[in-house]
Design a protein around this motif. Structure first.
Motif, PDB file in Angstrom:
ATOM      1  N   LEU A   1       0.835  -1.206   0.000  1.00 18.57           N
ATOM      2  CA  LEU A   1       0.000   0.000   0.000  1.00 18.57           C
ATOM      3  C   LEU A   1       0.870   1.256   0.000  1.00 18.57           C
ATOM      4  O   LEU A   1       0.608   2.205  -0.738  1.00 18.57           O
ATOM      5  CB  LEU A   1      -0.916  -0.009   1.231  1.00 18.57           C
TER       6      LEU A   1
ATOM      7  N   TRP B   1       0.359   2.963  -3.502  1.00 18.84           N
ATOM      8  CA  TRP B   1      -0.537   4.125  -3.386  1.00 18.84           C
ATOM      9  C   TRP B   1       0.239   5.409  -3.134  1.00 18.84           C
ATOM     10  O   TRP B   1      -0.063   6.441  -3.701  1.00 18.84           O
ATOM     11  CB  TRP B   1      -1.532   3.926  -2.238  1.00 18.84           C
TER      12      TRP B   1
ATOM     13  N   SER C   1      -3.690   1.070   5.447  1.00 17.40           N
ATOM     14  CA  SER C   1      -4.308   1.555   4.208  1.00 17.40           C
ATOM     15  C   SER C   1      -4.704   3.020   4.368  1.00 17.40           C
ATOM     16  O   SER C   1      -4.563   3.825   3.444  1.00 17.40           O
ATOM     17  CB  SER C   1      -5.496   0.684   3.795  1.00 17.40           C
ATOM     18  N   ILE C   2      -5.179   3.374   5.565  1.00 19.87           N
ATOM     19  CA  ILE C   2      -5.593   4.763   5.802  1.00 19.87           C
ATOM     20  C   ILE C   2      -4.366   5.686   5.748  1.00 19.87           C
ATOM     21  O   ILE C   2      -4.400   6.762   5.141  1.00 19.87           O
ATOM     22  CB  ILE C   2      -6.356   4.886   7.147  1.00 19.87           C
TER      23      ILE C   2
ATOM     24  N   TYR D   1      -3.137   5.987   2.161  1.00 18.03           N
ATOM     25  CA  TYR D   1      -4.101   6.812   1.421  1.00 18.03           C
ATOM     26  C   TYR D   1      -3.868   8.293   1.723  1.00 18.03           C
ATOM     27  O   TYR D   1      -3.880   9.136   0.823  1.00 18.03           O
ATOM     28  CB  TYR D   1      -5.499   6.375   1.844  1.00 18.03           C
TER      29      TYR D   1
ATOM     30  N   ALA E   1      -0.974   9.515  -0.219  1.00 18.33           N
ATOM     31  CA  ALA E   1      -1.039   9.418  -1.687  1.00 18.33           C
ATOM     32  C   ALA E   1      -1.427  10.749  -2.312  1.00 18.33           C
ATOM     33  O   ALA E   1      -2.253  11.481  -1.770  1.00 18.33           O
ATOM     34  CB  ALA E   1      -2.045   8.345  -2.073  1.00 18.33           C
TER      35      ALA E   1
ATOM     36  N   GLN F   1      -5.987  10.295  -5.067  1.00 17.38           N
ATOM     37  CA  GLN F   1      -6.945   9.514  -4.274  1.00 17.38           C
ATOM     38  C   GLN F   1      -8.183   9.170  -5.098  1.00 17.38           C
ATOM     39  O   GLN F   1      -9.303   9.539  -4.763  1.00 17.38           O
ATOM     40  CB  GLN F   1      -7.316  10.280  -3.001  1.00 17.38           C
TER      41      GLN F   1
ATOM     42  N   ASN G   1     -12.347   5.949  -3.278  1.00 18.40           N
ATOM     43  CA  ASN G   1     -12.919   6.502  -2.049  1.00 18.40           C
ATOM     44  C   ASN G   1     -12.689   5.461  -0.963  1.00 18.40           C
ATOM     45  O   ASN G   1     -13.424   4.483  -0.848  1.00 18.40           O
ATOM     46  CB  ASN G   1     -14.414   6.784  -2.260  1.00 18.40           C
ATOM     47  N   LEU G   2     -11.614   5.654  -0.193  1.00 20.63           N
ATOM     48  CA  LEU G   2     -11.201   4.592   0.743  1.00 20.63           C
ATOM     49  C   LEU G   2     -12.253   4.333   1.811  1.00 20.63           C
ATOM     50  O   LEU G   2     -12.499   3.179   2.173  1.00 20.63           O
ATOM     51  CB  LEU G   2      -9.853   4.941   1.394  1.00 20.63           C
TER      52      LEU G   2
ATOM     53  N   GLU H   1     -14.798   2.165   0.352  1.00 20.13           N
ATOM     54  CA  GLU H   1     -14.271   0.818   0.085  1.00 20.13           C
ATOM     55  C   GLU H   1     -14.132   0.017   1.385  1.00 20.13           C
ATOM     56  O   GLU H   1     -14.459  -1.169   1.439  1.00 20.13           O
ATOM     57  CB  GLU H   1     -12.912   0.935  -0.634  1.00 20.13           C
TER      58      GLU H   1
ATOM     59  N   ASP I   1     -10.802  -3.610  -3.969  1.00 19.54           N
ATOM     60  CA  ASP I   1      -9.520  -3.153  -4.524  1.00 19.54           C
ATOM     61  C   ASP I   1      -8.474  -4.240  -4.257  1.00 19.54           C
ATOM     62  O   ASP I   1      -8.334  -4.699  -3.116  1.00 19.54           O
ATOM     63  CB  ASP I   1      -9.124  -1.837  -3.830  1.00 19.54           C
TER      64      ASP I   1
END
Ligand code: M6R
Length: 355
Positions: A68, A72, A167-168, A171, A174, A177, A180-181, A184, A315
């Protein structure tokens, strides 16, 4: 308190959707923007490489998280087993930043590394389930995993919390973007709920493939991030069911391990990565040609007739969050079916405070 559950592990497996919601509430605002301190993000942004340090299941969560960060956030990331890093430190980049992953926050191997890097003056972030634990207190920054007490020796919800929080973070770092985490992750929480509601399926698969005393060994295979979940799946099976299990990159089979396949050996293939799905199927058929008993855990859009368990599409880099759940349940029902103490496997401690 176990409440209605026979074992803490099952309760903790069931709690995973709630844990994800708790993390989303804490780390997103209502618009889906990430709420993580600017100082942490600035330090990671300024680093030329992130070093993730962890042990056991937390190490496996790190292997998933590294993808990630790299894919990302474009941040070079290396993952190390803490007991190895402690005594054989790799050549570090010029501006390293360290992330410690630990359910307990007390793992001695990881503490040793943190002590060393503190002495060297480097900065770090701990992601842990236990606020005020040693790794929490001694790192420059710390963020809670909010998984609630994890009592079973086998770690389950801490893994899901770690990958979710990684992941947060990735994100937030990143530039782009597109995904839309928050949305998801909500879909993933729903998917996990559906899997844990389907326990009977995994009990039946475990009873047929893994519980019989004739099963001495089992394999999990996958490619890309699925190969990291294969490691975690095998660890879970080993630690609570005592079945000799190995997890690895599917392409490696033909480089040696294929020799171990016998009539009836269970081989579980994790197939969630579009780029390599066909190759994993090819590797799996090399095992069935030698008598292996196959079981596939596959994302819906990659599924074929005869597949074992179909996961909803998510994803691909977040697939570990859903595909790990069937493997937790397979380990649980294998341990249960073999009449073992699921929560307290022999020779192991929940928190490993010796090196
Ligand atoms: O508390 P930690 O996350 O630092 O613990 C690391 C490992 O000891 C732990 O994940 C262990 O591998 C689990 N028993 C696996 O289920």
């Amino acid at each position: 308190d176990k409440g209605i559950y026979p074992y803490y592990m099952l309760k903790e497996v069931d709690e995973q959707p709630v844990v994800m919601h708790r993390l989303m509430e804490r780390y997103f605002d209502e618009q889906g923007n990430v709420l993580i301190g600017k100082a942490i993000l600035d330090e990671i942004n300024a680093a030329d490489r992130v070093y993730i340090i962890a042990a056991g299941t937390s190490y496996h969560a790190g292997l998933a998280g590294a993808r990630l960060f790299e894919q990302w956030a474009n941040k070079p990331t290396s993952v190390y087993i803490s007991s190895e890093f402690a005594y054989e430190q790799p050549l570090l980049s010029e501006k390293p930043f360290f992330i410690f992953l630990s359910q307990s926050g007390e793992t001695a191997d990881s503490r040793e590394v943190l002590q060393n890097i503190n002495e060297a003056g480097y900065h770090s972030l701990t992601l842990t389930n236990v606020e005020k634990s040693t790794l929490w207190r001694e790192a420059t920054y710390a963020l809670p995993l909010l998984a609630g007490p994890e009592i079973a020796v086998a770690s389950t919800k801490a893994y899901v919390a770690q990958v979710t929080l990684e992941s947060i973070l990735a994100y937030a770092l990143a530039d782009n973007q597109d995904l839309n985490l928050m949305e998801e992750l909500s879909n993933i929480a729903v998917a996990i709920q559906a899997i844990v509601d389907d326990k009977e399926t995994f009990k039946n698969v475990a009873d047929a493939m893994l519980v019989p005393a004739s099963t001495h060994s089992a394999f999990y295979i996958g490619r890309g991030v699925d190969s990291t979940v294969a490691l975690e799946a095998a660890l879970k099976l080993k630690e609570i069911s005592y079945v000799q299990a190995e997890g690895f990159a599917a392409g490696e089979l033909k480089h040696g391990t294929l020799a171990l396949i016998e009539e009836g050996t269970p081989v579980m293939a994790l197939i969630t990565q579009p780029k390599t799905a066909g190759l994993v199927r090819g590797n799996l058929s090399e095992t069935t040609a030698r008598g292996a008993h196959p079981y596939t855990i596959v994302s819906k859009s990659l599924a074929k007739e005869g597949d074992g368990y179909i996961l909803p599409d998510v994803d691909p880099l977040l697939a570990p969050l859903v595909e790990v759940i069937p493997t937790q349940l397979l380990a649980y029902y294998t341990s249960l079916g073999r009449g073992l103490d699921v929560d307290r496997p022999r020779n192991l401690a929940k928190s490993v405070t010796v090196q």
